[in-house]
Enzyme design. Structure first.
Site, mmCIF file in Angstrom:
data_model
loop_
_atom_site.group_PDB
_atom_site.id
_atom_site.type_symbol
_atom_site.label_atom_id
_atom_site.label_comp_id
_atom_site.label_asym_id
_atom_site.label_seq_id
_atom_site.Cartn_x
_atom_site.Cartn_y
_atom_site.Cartn_z
ATOM 1 N N MET A 42 0.857 -1.205 0.000
ATOM 2 C CA MET A 42 0.000 0.000 0.000
ATOM 3 C C MET A 42 0.884 1.242 0.000
ATOM 4 O O MET A 42 1.925 1.264 0.659
ATOM 5 C CB MET A 42 -0.879 0.000 1.244
ATOM 6 C CG MET A 42 -1.708 -1.272 1.404
ATOM 7 S SD MET A 42 -2.842 -1.138 2.788
ATOM 8 C CE MET A 42 -3.421 -2.842 2.893
ATOM 9 N N HIS A 71 -0.140 -8.155 -3.941
ATOM 10 C CA HIS A 71 -1.326 -7.341 -4.231
ATOM 11 C C HIS A 71 -0.917 -5.872 -4.135
ATOM 12 O O HIS A 71 -0.726 -5.345 -3.046
ATOM 13 C CB HIS A 71 -2.394 -7.716 -3.184
ATOM 14 C CG HIS A 71 -3.675 -6.948 -3.278
ATOM 15 N ND1 HIS A 71 -4.645 -7.022 -2.297
ATOM 16 C CD2 HIS A 71 -4.160 -6.108 -4.230
ATOM 17 C CE1 HIS A 71 -5.670 -6.251 -2.628
ATOM 18 N NE2 HIS A 71 -5.400 -5.682 -3.793
ATOM 19 N N MET A 73 -1.586 -2.259 -4.090
ATOM 20 C CA MET A 73 -2.595 -1.207 -3.915
ATOM 21 C C MET A 73 -1.850 0.116 -4.011
ATOM 22 O O MET A 73 -1.696 0.848 -3.034
ATOM 23 C CB MET A 73 -3.300 -1.384 -2.569
ATOM 24 C CG MET A 73 -4.297 -2.539 -2.589
ATOM 25 S SD MET A 73 -4.741 -3.105 -0.947
ATOM 26 C CE MET A 73 -3.416 -4.266 -0.663
ATOM 27 N N MET A 142 -12.232 -7.806 -4.333
ATOM 28 C CA MET A 142 -12.179 -7.252 -2.979
ATOM 29 C C MET A 142 -13.558 -7.371 -2.332
ATOM 30 O O MET A 142 -14.556 -6.922 -2.898
ATOM 31 C CB MET A 142 -11.766 -5.771 -3.005
ATOM 32 C CG MET A 142 -10.329 -5.501 -3.402
ATOM 33 S SD MET A 142 -9.070 -6.357 -2.440
ATOM 34 C CE MET A 142 -9.459 -5.882 -0.755
HETATM 35 C C1 DX5 Z 1 -6.945 -5.316 2.477
HETATM 36 C C2 DX5 Z 1 -5.997 -6.391 2.012
HETATM 37 C C3 DX5 Z 1 -6.260 -7.740 2.546
HETATM 38 C C4 DX5 Z 1 -6.262 -7.861 4.040
HETATM 39 C C5 DX5 Z 1 -7.340 -8.838 4.380
HETATM 40 O O1 DX5 Z 1 -6.765 -4.188 1.703
HETATM 41 O O2 DX5 Z 1 -5.975 -6.486 0.601
HETATM 42 O O3 DX5 Z 1 -5.393 -8.717 1.964
HETATM 43 O O4 DX5 Z 1 -5.073 -8.296 4.604
HETATM 44 O O5 DX5 Z 1 -7.452 -8.918 5.755
HETATM 45 P P1 DX5 Z 1 -8.628 -9.718 6.452
HETATM 46 O O6 DX5 Z 1 -8.535 -11.133 5.996
HETATM 47 O O7 DX5 Z 1 -8.318 -9.554 7.912
HETATM 48 O O8 DX5 Z 1 -9.918 -9.065 6.045
HETATM 49 ZN ZN ZN Z 2 -4.792 -8.156 -0.314
#
Ligand code: DX5
Ligand code: ZN
Length: 216
Positions: A42, A71, A73, A142
């Site tokens: 992120m 991932h 972001m 998501m």
């Molecule tokens: C959120 C992330 C997820 C996060 C999910 O932006 O992309 O990968 O870690 O966490 P949980 O499983 O706790 O919802």
């Molecule tokens: Zn993620």
């Protein structure tokens, strides 16, 4: 294919791990039978949170043989794809909302020899992905607003999995609020990859948590 025949990949998200003991945490879920390690990157712009970058991914690469499912972001991910691949990412997922040249970024990921993934925020419709489905290996749906672990699963997103399953033969991954109480509905809808942070690292027995998720 029915859910009984489809292989389900379990992908612990290290966002909920203890970063001070990251190597041990990863080795524990690897021993517990997970299939890939999900790494959330992120940038404080695309999402209002900052996490980790290539140096930490390089360090993770040294402690596990499992594929790293990264991932991104981040805004304009094209600027950093080389670096994330070099650091050891095997699957690289960008957000359709974050890139001004999605085609070029996806091609670049594949040219670098990684699996190319495309993700979408809860408010983005599945039809936005249509033009890219033949150019990707994975869609990451998501089921929370990206940015933080530990949020509540959004049940309205299940329809996206069903819609996509009919037209996409690649991997469908689901990310956000996946735990024992929400996993059944997404497996029935047709997902292949279960990303879970709190649902695994928040449990004392990680092997049991992984096993339960996989069984749905
Ligand atoms: C959120 C992330 C997820 C996060 C999910 O932006 O992309 O990968 O870690 O966490 P949980 O499983 O706790 O919802
Ligand atoms: Zn993620």
């Amino acid at each position: 294919m029915t859910s009984a025949k489809r292989k389900i990949f379990v992908a612990p998200s290290i966002l909920s791990a203890d970063f001070g003991r990251l190597a041990e945490e990863i080795q524990e879920v690897e021993k517990g039978g997970c299939d890939v390690i999900h790494v959330d990157v992120m940038d404080g712009h695309f999402v209002p949170n900052l996490t980790i970058g290539p140096p930490v991914i390089r360090a993770i690469r040294r402690v596990t043989k499992l594929p790293l499912d990264v991932h991104l972001m981040i805004e304009q991910p094209g600027r950093y794809l080389d670096e994330y691949r070099k650091a050891g990412s095997d699957w690289i997922t960008i957000h359709v909302e974050a890139s001004s040249d999605v085609d070029a970024d996806l091609k670049k990921i594949r040219d670098l020899g990684a699996k190319a993934g495309l993700s979408l925020r809860p408010k983005t419709s599945v039809s936005t992905l249509k033009a890219y489905l033949s150019k990707i290996d994975l869609v990451l749906i998501m089921t929370v607003e990206p940015g933080f672990g530990g949020q509540a699963f959004m049940p309205d997103m299940v329809q996206k999995i069903k819609d996509l399953r009919g037209e996409f033969p690649g991997l469908i991954s689901v990310d956000g609020g996946i735990a024992a109480d929400t996993v059944k509905t997404v497996i029935e809808a047709g997902v292949d990859v279960l990303v879970a942070g709190t649902g695994i690292f928040g449990e004392r027995d990680r092997s049991a948590a992984i096993r339960k998720l996989r069984m749905g």
